[in-house]
Enzyme design. Sequence first.
Site, PDB file in Angstrom:
ATOM      1  N   GLY A   1      10.390  62.989  57.856  1.00  0.00           N
ATOM      2  CA  GLY A   1      10.824  63.979  56.880  1.00  0.00           C
ATOM      3  C   GLY A   1      12.021  64.812  57.267  1.00  0.00           C
TER       4      GLY A   1
ATOM      5  CB  THR B   1       9.458  60.295  55.223  1.00  0.00           C
ATOM      6  OG1 THR B   1      10.589  59.506  54.837  1.00  0.00           O
ATOM      7  CG2 THR B   1       8.963  59.815  56.581  1.00  0.00           C
TER       8      THR B   1
ATOM      9  CG  ASP C   1       9.677  54.542  59.300  1.00  0.00           C
ATOM     10  OD1 ASP C   1       8.452  54.357  59.388  1.00  0.00           O
ATOM     11  OD2 ASP C   1      10.183  55.642  59.025  1.00  0.00           O
TER      12      ASP C   1
ATOM     13  N   GLY D   1      15.033  63.656  57.659  1.00  0.00           N
ATOM     14  CA  GLY D   1      16.221  63.127  57.006  1.00  0.00           C
ATOM     15  C   GLY D   1      16.966  62.067  57.790  1.00  0.00           C
ATOM     16  CE  LYS D   2      12.730  58.653  61.653  1.00  0.00           C
ATOM     17  NZ  LYS D   2      11.826  59.692  61.092  1.00  0.00           N
ATOM     18  CB  THR D   3      15.880  57.205  56.022  1.00  0.00           C
ATOM     19  OG1 THR D   3      14.805  56.722  56.834  1.00  0.00           O
ATOM     20  CG2 THR D   3      16.317  56.086  55.090  1.00  0.00           C
ATOM     21  CB  SER D   4      19.078  61.080  54.156  1.00  0.00           C
ATOM     22  OG  SER D   4      17.962  61.047  53.301  1.00  0.00           O
TER      23      SER D   4
END
Length: 584
Positions: free
Chosen positions: A18, A501, A45, A20-23
């Site tokens: 949550g 997430t 993930d 924001g690593k994917t973003s």
Amino acid sequence: MTLPVANTRHLFFTGKGGVGKTSLACATALRLAEDGQTVLLVSTDPASNLDEVLETPLCGQPTPVSQVPNLHALNIDPERAASAYRERMVAPYRGILPDAAIRSMEEQFSGGCTVEIAAFDAFANLLAGSVITNAYDHVIFDTAPTGHTLRLLTLPSAWSNFLSTNTTGNSCLGPLAGLEPNKQLYAAAVAELTDRDHTTVVLVARPDTSAFREAERTRIELADLGVRNLVLAVNGVFKATSPDDVIARAMEAQQAAAIEAMPRGLAALERSQTGFIPMGLVGLRALKAYLHPEQIAAPQTVPGLSVELPGGLLPLIDELEKTRHGLIMTMGKGGVGKTTVAAAIALELAQRGHNVLLSTTDPAAHVAWTLQESLPGLSVDHIDAALEVDRYRNEVLATAGAYLDAQAKAMLEEDLRSPCTEEIAVFRAFARTVDEGRDSFVILDTAPTGHTILLMDSAEAYHREVMRTQGDMPEAVRQLLPRLRDPEFTHVLIVTLAEATPVHEAERLQADLRRAQIEPYAWVIDQSLLASGTHDPALAERGRYEAPFIERVIKQDAKRSVLLPWQATPPVGLHGLEELSRGH
């Protein structure tokens, strides 16, 4: 807004769920692709929504991202890989070992360690110069291997066949026992990961105190393992545009104070900082708006809620109070607010005249700091993992190790230095704490996972079958599993945020608990802007993006649900915790 600088070929984005690593990984990949670089974006993930973010169906092979030249992505499913690996390891023993032993092996291969190793297996093949990655200028990994995984891979006994026949039952090294053929590949991957000329690890954190504490722990752990080319990405920094909005002013002030007070080691890292955005970064249009806000209009309006918002903590506490004693466990990923929720419930019950023990197994959780004051009837405790590991290690060596030859005993000692030994040792201390719930309330922040519970259960069953010395088992441990599975004694509260997430990870946690025959009592959705009453334009729009996740929890996930608003008063100390529990 500044994104992390890509000075190396490999970039790993790591951080709690949550943050924001994917973003940030997607935005960085898109920026590089727009600059003419060829980029492969990889995620392993299990809770990844990379397909949705990129609007491209992904698989285990590089797939061109629609409308973005130079960008390819692949999404490896470590759960599927772990399942296949588990069957490959267990199948040879079917029909040879007793059924209880097979169940113990299956459970040993069903937990987080196996999934982590399956994920690392995918990383290793891509990191070590595979044909797949050689064609790209940059390879960006969303979700890096954890320090836990790297510690496992640096233990010499992880590569020993001794573990494939180990009957002590409590090791997490079993999942690595069949990976000997890939030892050189993994060593090359670890070397690549620690090469600062080739690889950068981006620690992603939100600008709040608990997130910075978690990031600092990760920094220290990775640095100790030789991964030192680390940078910090502070994501979601908010600047108020409505000076009369209490929530907006408070958020800006709290974030500024957290940034100013971040741990020294973390503050010394090269840092990028990205601003707060109200929209969800799902879809290429949203990603491009994130990179080029001056070129693209605001995203379309988000549909509102179709269900009534849940109430706050007080009705839930009223229900819990009726039991007069027992165990209340708050569970969830780091940063979702489980320590705060545990402290608020403990405080309220103590103020109602009950004897309450508030304890934690999380070394990063500061329950005493959260409370800041003492209260009659309320005790605060902390399970010291290092102390419990020493106690458990000595016990195992004195019993199981007493009959081993020198070589086998050395391997057992190495086994007991694995990260999962801590999990088992803490579990036993946890049993002693739970025992106090016979005549008072025990509130535990961060409980053992469903996998740990099943691992202990299957190991104990196997021990009984092979006539191990179960007569020495403490009564608190003997009673623990029945107590955890007793809905009259144990109430599990799953804490999450109204974001993709954290909700997906909470759903996985619930499935894990149900597999351990523990039914969660309620879900607590924390830090909701939708429920906060803010009228700041950015915060109000962000609140509307919470709606589908709140609906999902209410309609699909939870039997009971609680919604806690984002607090202008920090939920710390007696006043702040009272505001949280007695508010909305």
